[in-house]
Design an enzyme around this catalytic site. Structure first.
Site, PDB file in Angstrom:
ATOM      1  N   THR A   1      17.516 -31.548  18.656  1.00 49.55           N
ATOM      2  CA  THR A   1      17.897 -31.237  20.041  1.00 49.55           C
ATOM      3  C   THR A   1      17.343 -29.904  20.528  1.00 49.55           C
ATOM      4  O   THR A   1      17.369 -29.625  21.732  1.00 49.55           O
ATOM      5  CB  THR A   1      19.431 -31.173  20.157  1.00 49.55           C
TER       6      THR A   1
ATOM      7  N   ARG B   1      17.963 -23.343  15.286  1.00 51.56           N
ATOM      8  CA  ARG B   1      17.811 -24.447  16.245  1.00 51.56           C
ATOM      9  C   ARG B   1      18.002 -25.783  15.535  1.00 51.56           C
ATOM     10  O   ARG B   1      17.444 -25.990  14.452  1.00 51.56           O
ATOM     11  CB  ARG B   1      16.401 -24.438  16.855  1.00 51.56           C
TER      12      ARG B   1
ATOM     13  N   ASP C   1       9.289 -19.707   8.892  1.00 50.57           N
ATOM     14  CA  ASP C   1       8.553 -20.298   7.770  1.00 50.57           C
ATOM     15  C   ASP C   1       7.339 -19.448   7.409  1.00 50.57           C
ATOM     16  O   ASP C   1       7.042 -19.238   6.224  1.00 50.57           O
ATOM     17  CB  ASP C   1       8.084 -21.711   8.124  1.00 50.57           C
TER      18      ASP C   1
ATOM     19  N   ASP D   1       5.973 -21.823  13.277  1.00 48.99           N
ATOM     20  CA  ASP D   1       7.368 -21.508  12.946  1.00 48.99           C
ATOM     21  C   ASP D   1       7.421 -20.112  12.330  1.00 48.99           C
ATOM     22  O   ASP D   1       6.985 -19.909  11.181  1.00 48.99           O
ATOM     23  CB  ASP D   1       7.923 -22.555  11.966  1.00 48.99           C
TER      24      ASP D   1
END
Ligand code: PRP
Ligand code: URA
Length: 208
Positions: free
Chosen positions: A108, A104, A203, A200
């Site tokens: 945006t 991603r 991560d 995330d």
């Protein structure tokens, strides 16, 4: 075709998901819980894969057994989808892994493709698209678009946490592809992260 949606209802799935959500859960345990939850989700998603009967000789008698009829392809969306693939591969050690690199854009939230390595026999296979997070749905929509363009016809999406906008976008784009998930969360925050979510996923899985 009415989209098909499956919410995994399983006590162990809820326990694993709680550990994944917990910000105190460190990389080693995050990997362990994601792997276990992936196995539970895959059991559900693979419930109706095509099998055929075969004869099998037990030490006692001849009987009828079952074998998987089509190749199984796991298609993890990089990076975090690899965490699901790691948990699923022990269940289907002969599965082929098709890597799809999509990230991603941080400003945006739009998906950007950067890699794909797909096998040639997608049209014959049962394809499981893997990504722990279905947020806006952009990444999963794009991954399935690429797989269909390359010939895939029997697809399922396996994810851990889904948000309502991601489910709606995915079902609008690919109503023929069933979704299997362990949770439907409240929504997205201003950065298009799932709330409450688990943060995330890439991560947390890779420790970055
Ligand atoms: C995350 C996640 C999904 C995507 C979901 O990946 O693993 O692929 O975001 O968001 P979406 O539904 O709004 O598209 P990310 O882009 O952070 O890449 P990474 O796995 O490499 O960290
Ligand atoms: N990607 C993630 O890893 N987490 C989210 O909550 C949304 C997108």
């Amino acid at each position: 075709m009415a989209p098909s949606f499956h919410l995994l209802e399983h006590a162990l799935a809820r326990v694993h998901l709680t550990a994944l959500r917990d910000e105190q859960t460190q990389t080693d345990l995050f990997r362990w819980h994601l792997s276990r939850l992936a196995g539970l989700l895959f059991s559900e998603a693979a419930r109706d894969i095509e099998t055929h009967t075969v004869q099998v000789q037990t030490p006692i008698a001849l009987t009828i057994g079952h074998q998987v009829s089509r190749p199984i392809i796991l298609a993890p969306i990089l990076r975090a989808g690899l965490g699901l693939a790691d948990g699923i591969l022990p269940h289907v050690p002969k599965a082929v892994v098709a890597h799809i690199g999509i990230c991603r854009n941080e400003e945006t939230a739009q998906p950007e493709s950067y890699y794909a390595k797909l096998p040639s026999f997608l049209a014959d296979a049962e394809v499981f698209v893997l990504d722990p997070m279905l947020a806006t749905g952009g990444s999963a929509v794009e991954a399935v678009r690429q797989l269909k363009a390359a010939g895939a016809m029997r697809l399922k999406l396996v994810c851990v946490v889904s948000a309502p906008p991601g489910i709606a976008n995915f079902q609008a784009a690919h109503p023929d592809v069933p979704i299997f998930t362990a949770a439907v969360d409240e929504g997205l925050n201003e950065r298009s992260y799932i709330v409450p979510g688990l943060g995330d996923a890439g991560d947390r899985y890779f420790g970055t």
